[in-house]
Design an enzyme around this catalytic site. Structure first.
Site, PDB file in Angstrom:
ATOM      1  N   LYS A  74       0.826  -1.205   0.000  1.00  0.00           N
ATOM      2  CA  LYS A  74       0.000   0.000   0.000  1.00  0.00           C
ATOM      3  C   LYS A  74       0.860   1.256   0.000  1.00  0.00           C
ATOM      4  CE  LYS A  74      -0.666  -0.824   4.974  1.00  0.00           C
ATOM      5  NZ  LYS A  74      -1.667  -1.101   6.013  1.00  0.00           N
ATOM      6  N   LYS A  80     -14.591   0.801   4.451  1.00  0.00           N
ATOM      7  CA  LYS A  80     -15.544   0.321   5.445  1.00  0.00           C
ATOM      8  C   LYS A  80     -16.993   0.568   5.017  1.00  0.00           C
ATOM      9  CE  LYS A  80     -12.082   1.752   8.832  1.00  0.00           C
ATOM     10  NZ  LYS A  80     -11.736   2.783   9.833  1.00  0.00           N
ATOM     11  N   GLY A  82      -8.197   3.037   1.870  1.00  0.00           N
ATOM     12  CA  GLY A  82      -7.879   1.824   1.127  1.00  0.00           C
ATOM     13  C   GLY A  82      -7.349   2.063  -0.264  1.00  0.00           C
ATOM     14  N   ARG A  94      -7.847  12.208  13.199  1.00  0.00           N
ATOM     15  CA  ARG A  94      -9.077  12.973  12.950  1.00  0.00           C
ATOM     16  C   ARG A  94     -10.255  12.233  13.558  1.00  0.00           C
ATOM     17  NH1 ARG A  94     -11.438   9.733   9.064  1.00  0.00           N
ATOM     18  NH2 ARG A  94     -10.000   8.577   7.725  1.00  0.00           N
TER      19      ARG A  94
END
Length: 454
Positions: free
Chosen positions: A158, A242, A165, A298
């Site tokens: 990643k 998600k 994602g 955050r």
């Protein structure tokens, strides 16, 4: 306490922050693009400022445009919401440089934890368990091959920066590793805007099949203390994004929960965290063990489930911490179970985003139901933004009670004019592995695999 706050975001999260600001007697200032003029959050604010066209790069992502709105309205504080500029250290510095209150952690903390490789190193030094992986950016595909062999397949590849994602992919052999590396490298370039030099900003770490994605909500207080407010299970994902979150996690035992909470507090203390943040972890249910993934500096989109079980308004606490005030709660005693369903404007089979005018919007009502909505009947969903329409959150005495309420609420939610994922969410509730809490991050893939049970 400051008297006015500019909310540098849009949709449901802007409305969510505006709601608490007004409840506290603060003047709530919204910014909006030309495409969002008719959305509910604009009307809910005490004042609203047009900052640019629909293109996010020229409106919500434009630091000069947002800061000019703050100057024009004389906003004393700025809340970034949960996306766009929320994890921009440069934006946080710009707010402080204008003498306004930044509602978030210090810019240096944002910068240090925004790089996944740097945050891995910091958390290892702080004593958190970290998955096997690289400790420096991977500069080229050949190095990626060598590192993957050292770590052992399967691995996750990643970009070192960014979230949601983007650019992530699992590799089970050299062929898929090379493909995953190029995808991550290209995403790193786009995220940084630095061209091929950003291709070096790639991370490789061990991938654990059957794992759960579980995060711990922390709050760094004005006096320097850090508290943990419980965990959320975020394992229902499509394309590493998600869809459903719940608390407490059905995969976490009381002993593991205490270890994760202690580790999250240690992580916050190690970097001098202030305000709301999340420590994300990968949990191996079989071994009842976990490893650190990253820290989100955050407010998270899934924060309502934590609020529902604790009774703590996280946005209010963000305001209090930023103003240097003590928080308004004395302890954390979670009660019951809460689940959040992200209602998205997308095809429920292929998960492709859609757009169009909403011709019907009927929300469920009843005990234990909360809707954070960004749209309403008569508003238009465009292709410029994330397809999130609303968050349906339910609370019950226990998981079975919450899921029962969720079934009724999902059946009662009516949206017409655009395709939504409501049929998928109803299907998920009927899936045995979700119903019994044994699902993992692969549940959506199994539901949508060729020939999968419908």
């Amino acid at each position: 306490m400051f008297e006015s706050v500019l909310v540098a975001n849009r949709g449901e999260i802007a409305g969510r922050v505006i709601h608490t600001a007004r409840a506290m007697g603060l003047k709530a200032i919204a910014v909006y693009s030309q495409a969002d003029v008719d959305l509910p959050f604009v009307a809910e604010a005490d004042e609203a400022v047009l900052i640019g066209p629909a293109d996010p790069a020229r409106s919500y992502l434009s630091v000069p445009a947002v800061m000019e709105a703050a100057r024009r309205t004389n906003a004393q504080a700025v809340h970034p919401g949960d996306g766009y500029l929320a994890e921009s250290a440069a934006f946080a510095r710009a707010v402080a440089d204008q003498g306004r209150v930044w509602i978030g952690p210090p810019p240096l903390v944002i910068a240090r934890m925004g790089d996944k490789i740097n945050s891995r190193n910091l958390m290892k030094e702080a004593g958190l368990p970290v998955a096997a992986g690289v400790w420096e950016p991977v500069p080229d595909v050949q190095t990626a091959v060598e590192e993957a062999e050292r770590i052992g397949y399967p691995v996750m590849v990643k970009p070192a920066a960014g979230g949601g994602g983007l650019g992530m992919g699992a590799a089970h052999d050299e062929e898929t590793l090379r493909e995953a590396y190029e995808t991550a490298r290209a995403a790193a370039e786009r995220l940084s805007g630095r061209g091929r030099a950003a291709g070096h900003d790639v991370l490789i770490e061990r991938f654990v099949p059957g794992a759960r994605h579980v995060e711990v909500q922390i709050l760094g207080l004005a006096d320097g203390a850090v508290v943990a407010l419980g965990e959320r299970d975020c394992s229902v994902q499509r394309r590493h994004q998600k869809i459903v979150e719940e608390t407490p996690s059905p995969a976490v035992t009381p002993a593991l929960r205490e270890r994760m909470r202690a580790a999250a507090v240690r992580a916050g203390e190690a970097v001098g965290y202030r305000g709301a943040g999340t420590v994300e972890c990968l949990v191996d249910p079989a071994a009842q063990d976990f490893t650190f993934l990253e820290m989100d500096t955050r407010l998270q989109a899934e924060h309502p489930v934590t609020e529902m079980v604790t009774g703590i308004d996280l946005v209010e606490q963000q305001f209090r911490v930023a103003a240097g005030e003590p928080v308004s709660f004395t302890g954390v005693t979670p009660r019951g179970h809460a689940v959040e369903f992200r209602v998205l404007a997308e095809d429920p089979q292929r998960f492709l985003p859609g757009s169009g005018e909403i011709t019907m919007w009927e929300e469920p009502v009843g005990d234990g139901i909360r809707i954070d909505a960004g749209y309403a009947e008569g508003t238009t969903v465009t292709s410029h933004y994330d397809p999130l329409l609303a968050k349906l959150c339910v609370h019950g005495d226990d998981r079975a009670h919450a899921l029962g309420r969720a079934r009724a609420a999902l059946d009662a939610f009516r949206i017409e004019g655009v395709a939504t994922n409501l049929p998928f969410l109803r299907e998920l509730l009927g899936r045995p592995e979700f119903a019994d809490g044994t699902y993992d991050t692969g549940v959506v893939g199994r539901m949508r695999a060729p020939g999968a049970e419908r």
